[in-house]
Design an enzyme around this catalytic site. Structure first.
Site, PDB file in Angstrom:
ATOM      1  CG  HIS A 126      -1.866  -1.212   1.152  1.00 53.24           C
ATOM      2  ND1 HIS A 126      -2.477  -1.715   2.628  1.00 53.24           N
ATOM      3  CD2 HIS A 126      -2.314  -2.124   0.073  1.00 53.24           C
ATOM      4  CE1 HIS A 126      -2.952  -2.771   2.171  1.00 53.24           C
ATOM      5  NE2 HIS A 126      -3.073  -2.944   0.907  1.00 53.24           N
ATOM      6  CB  CYS A 367      -3.457  -8.656   4.137  1.00 55.75           C
ATOM      7  SG  CYS A 367      -4.990  -9.433   4.546  1.00 55.75           S
ATOM      8  CG  PHE A 368       1.729 -10.322   3.834  1.00 60.61           C
ATOM      9  CD1 PHE A 368       2.229 -10.669   4.966  1.00 60.61           C
ATOM     10  CD2 PHE A 368       1.230 -11.452   2.780  1.00 60.61           C
ATOM     11  CE1 PHE A 368       2.210 -12.205   5.244  1.00 60.61           C
ATOM     12  CE2 PHE A 368       1.176 -12.568   3.338  1.00 60.61           C
ATOM     13  CZ  PHE A 368       1.508 -13.168   4.394  1.00 60.61           C
ATOM     14  CB  CYS A 369       0.732  -3.497   3.972  1.00 62.29           C
ATOM     15  SG  CYS A 369       0.598  -3.404   5.732  1.00 62.29           S
ATOM     16  CB  ALA A 370       0.099  -6.340  -0.723  1.00 63.34           C
TER      17      ALA A 370
END
Ligand code: PLP
Length: 446
Positions: A126, A367-370
């Site tokens: 993100h 979600c690994f900021c993606a």
């Protein structure tokens, strides 16, 4: 070949041990969360400590010994960064920031005044998407089902729109996928656009060459952070073209960035000072440079080869486990050592907890900021209901994955142990009771 024992000697964290369920003795930590953050080797810690003990003062403004020593060391940081990434210092410079998010935000800020949309890959963290959305129109270019980039879509959109910049990651923090950033740069430049590369995951994992400005495949902006490159001391950088940086309004319009201020006007310095308001993180930057020198000393080709061996071993082992799916492209050669995976029927938070509590294996999950990329890799068809419930503030179990990510001190034995434990989890053969974790009870009964 990388001398793994000497490397491990440099990282005291590798000697850390933890109690695990069902074992009489504490077990050695297996740290596989390098994608999130890394530890400093001894040489970097010593540089940091030594600098603070002997040379620290504020930079640029003093006429005393310490200030001069600190200023010299601070200015050398730029040289170290430029050398490490192959950057040419005449037409470009380096702005020091705090983390990758801030460096990328600065990149978006610098491009904000230019006309046209930013073309952002659907693979981005993100941090390399939302700052562009906040500064103007954004278009996205696609990814294939195997997690690789859709270059045809990129080319079509570059032809159809007057794009000002293409934003793309140097390596995905989810699938580890390595886009061909120089091919993307050439395409962008052919269409009059710039390229902004998020180098968070690439920096410490593969050789980088942003190339001379005269090369059509050169990288315009490149962001990287110390905490992902064995220097977790709050320093990061944005490499970028001086002309664009100087044309943009100062990122932090405040002290240190000005030449002269009247009651009505402020005259700002040129880059890098222009965008670096206030006192910088001097010791953090010095330690970051020491980490880059450490990596150079080991050799980035060696680092990459070592990591490739680990990824090959992990993917080989994991593919034999029915019910376990590694997300993204199957070829290790196209990836750095981030191996996100899902285990059929086992919630990601449960799997990560078991790895930790039963084998002292540290991985990331979630979600690994993606979100857009991960949801594509997880093949989620319809996320509308999920979004609505999240936005309404409901307590929702977010779909996600488990991500072991490798670094310079990981060994093949550690990879084997991680794969073995994923098998244990797949077989529901764990020892502890994890009733407090979402879905745990139902999961064990299956
Ligand atoms: N970009 C990528 C690819 C990342 O993996 C991360 C963090 O994990 C970031 C950006 C944000 O980095 P930072 O935490 O340094 O702001």
């Amino acid at each position: 070949m990388l001398d793994i024992n000497r490397i491990r000697d440099q990282f005291p964290i590798t000697r850390q041990r933890f109690e695990v369920t069902g074992a009489p003795e504490p077990r050695p930590l297996i740290y596989m969360d390098h994608g999130a953050s890394t530890h400093p080797p001894r040489a970097v810690l010593e540089t940091y400590k030594d600098f603070l003990e002997k040379s620290y003062a504020n930079v640029h403004r003093g006429h005393h010994y310490l200030s001069e020593m600190a200023t010299n060391r601070f200015e050398d940081v730029t040289e170290d960064i430029l050398r490490f990434i192959g950057g040419e210092g005449e037409r470009n410079t380096v702005i020091l920031c705090g983390n990758t998010t801030q460096a990328l935000d600065l990149g978006a800020h610098v491009m904000a005044g230019r006309p046209g949309p930013t073309l952002v890959s659907l693979m981005e963290h993100h941090s390399n998407d939302l700052p562009h959305r906040a500064r103007g129109p954004v278009l996205h270019f696609g990814v294939h089902d195997d997690g690789t980039l859709d270059y045809d879509d990129l080319e079509t959109k570059l032809r159809e729109h007057e794009v000002k910049a293409v934003a793309v990651t140097g390596a995905s923090n989810v699938s580890g996928y390595l886009p061909d950033i120089h091919r993307i740069a050439r395409l962008a430049h052919d269409h009059g656009a710039r390229i902004i590369v998020d180098g968070a995951q690439l920096l410490a994992h593969a050789p980088i060459d942003v190339r001379s400005d005269d090369d059509p495949g050169h990288i315009d902006f490149f962001a990287g952070a110390g905490h992902k490159a064995y220097a977790p001391f709050g320093s990061s950088f944005l490499f970028g073209p001086r002309d664009l940086l100087d044309e943009a309004p100062p990122y932090i319009p405040s002290g240190g960035t000005v030449v002269y201020v009247t009651e009505d006007e402020a005259y700002y310095k040129r880059s890098p000072d222009r965008h670096q308001g206030g006192t910088p993180n001097i010791a953090g930057a010095v330690a970051f440079a020491a980490a880059l020198r450490f990596l150079e000393h080991v050799g980035m080709d060696e680092v990459r080869s070592h990591e490739l061996v680990l990824v090959e071993r992990a993917m080989d082992g994991l593919k034999k486990l029915e019910g376990v799916r590694v997300l993204g492209h199957p070829s290790p050669a196209k990836r750095i050592g981030a191996v996100a995976l899902e285990i059929e029927g086992v919630p990601h938070e449960l799997a990560a907890t078991i790895l930790n509590r039963e084998a002292a294996i540290a991985v990331r999950n979630g979600c690994f900021c993606a979100h857009p990329y991960l949801h594509r890799l997880l093949r989620l068809e319809n996320t509308a209901e999920l979004r609505q419930r999240l936005v309404a503030g409901e307590d929702v179990d977010l779909p996600g994955a488990v991500r072991p990510s490798f670094g310079i001190f990981n060994t093949e034995d550690e990879v084997d142990e991680m794969v073995r434990m994923i098998g244990v989890i797949r077989d529901r053969a764990w020892k502890g009771d994890y009733g407090e974790i979402a879905g745990a009870a139902a999961c064990k009964e299956l």
